[in-house]
Design a protein around this motif. Structure first.
Motif, PDB file in Angstrom:
ATOM      1  N   THR A   1      10.243  -4.541   0.412  1.00 24.28           N
ATOM      2  CA  THR A   1       9.429  -5.084  -0.675  1.00 24.28           C
ATOM      3  C   THR A   1       8.661  -6.267  -0.101  1.00 24.28           C
ATOM      4  OG1 THR A   1      11.054  -6.691  -1.444  1.00 24.28           O
ATOM      5  CG2 THR A   1      11.225  -4.441  -2.341  1.00 24.28           C
ATOM      6  N   PRO A   2       7.737  -6.833  -0.853  1.00 29.81           N
ATOM      7  CA  PRO A   2       7.060  -8.026  -0.335  1.00 29.81           C
ATOM      8  C   PRO A   2       8.024  -9.182  -0.068  1.00 29.81           C
ATOM      9  CG  PRO A   2       5.804  -7.092  -2.147  1.00 29.81           C
ATOM     10  CD  PRO A   2       7.123  -6.350  -2.099  1.00 29.81           C
ATOM     11  N   ALA A   3       9.163  -9.197  -0.724  1.00 26.79           N
ATOM     12  CA  ALA A   3      10.092 -10.321  -0.594  1.00 26.79           C
ATOM     13  C   ALA A   3      11.231 -10.090   0.393  1.00 26.79           C
ATOM     14  CB  ALA A   3      10.691 -10.650  -1.961  1.00 26.79           C
ATOM     15  N   ALA A   4      11.593  -8.838   0.683  1.00 24.63           N
ATOM     16  CA  ALA A   4      12.803  -8.615   1.482  1.00 24.63           C
ATOM     17  C   ALA A   4      12.871  -7.199   2.031  1.00 24.63           C
ATOM     18  CB  ALA A   4      14.042  -8.880   0.633  1.00 24.63           C
ATOM     19  N   LEU A   5      13.747  -7.054   3.009  1.00 24.31           N
ATOM     20  CA  LEU A   5      14.157  -5.755   3.531  1.00 24.31           C
ATOM     21  C   LEU A   5      15.605  -5.556   3.121  1.00 24.31           C
ATOM     22  CD1 LEU A   5      13.936  -3.247   5.459  1.00 24.31           C
ATOM     23  CD2 LEU A   5      14.897  -4.754   7.223  1.00 24.31           C
ATOM     24  N   ARG A   6      15.913  -4.392   2.579  1.00 26.02           N
ATOM     25  CA  ARG A   6      17.300  -4.024   2.287  1.00 26.02           C
ATOM     26  C   ARG A   6      17.592  -2.738   3.051  1.00 26.02           C
ATOM     27  NH1 ARG A   6      21.133  -4.814  -2.203  1.00 26.02           N
ATOM     28  NH2 ARG A   6      22.561  -3.057  -2.256  1.00 26.02           N
TER      29      ARG A   6
END
Length: 136
Positions: free
Chosen positions: A74-79
């Motif tokens: 996502t624009p905020a994080a990698l999971r």
């Protein structure tokens, strides 16, 4: 690949004991991160690859049914999630000097990930980690 901030997801099924797939998964993850220019450049991508390798290798060595790796950006994080099909829950432990490099995977995940955990499913579990970061 990404549409207006929508998550981008990649998934790979890895057969039981297929340790040769670990470098392939690393390359695919690096490609996903390169297209997103995510996680602050090469350093963040290196950490993501390392942690993914550790979780996938653990699943392949300690289970008999293979694994499914899912990476969601996502624009905020990698999971990254590694699902296996055994109910035994992992736990980090402090390896001794005599262990060589064995036993350090979850310790690395615990130390380097912004968040991590284990989710149980009907058959098996998912071990996951998250790294924060958007475009560099």
């Amino acid at each position: 690949m990404e549409r207006h901030g929508q998550p981008v997801q990649w998934r790979r099924h890895v057969g039981a004991g297929d340790l040769a797939a670990v470098p392939e998964v690393r390359r695919a993850l690096r490609e996903l991160l390169r297209h997103r220019d995510a996680l602050g450049g090469a350093g963040g991508a290196d950490v993501a690859e390392l942690l993914t390798s550790e979780l996938l290798t653990n699943a392949l060595i300690h289970t008999e049914h293979g694994a499914v790796v899912t990476a969601t950006m996502t624009p905020a994080a990698l999971r990254v999630e590694v699902r296996d099909f055994t109910t035994a829950l992992p736990s980090p432990y402090a390896p001794s000097v005599d262990d060589g490099t064995h036993g350090r995977g979850l310790v690395l995940v615990q130390a380097l990930a912004d968040a991590w955990g284990v989710l149980t499913h009907g058959v098996g579990k998912v071990v996951w980690f998250e790294l924060s970061g958007g475009p560099a």
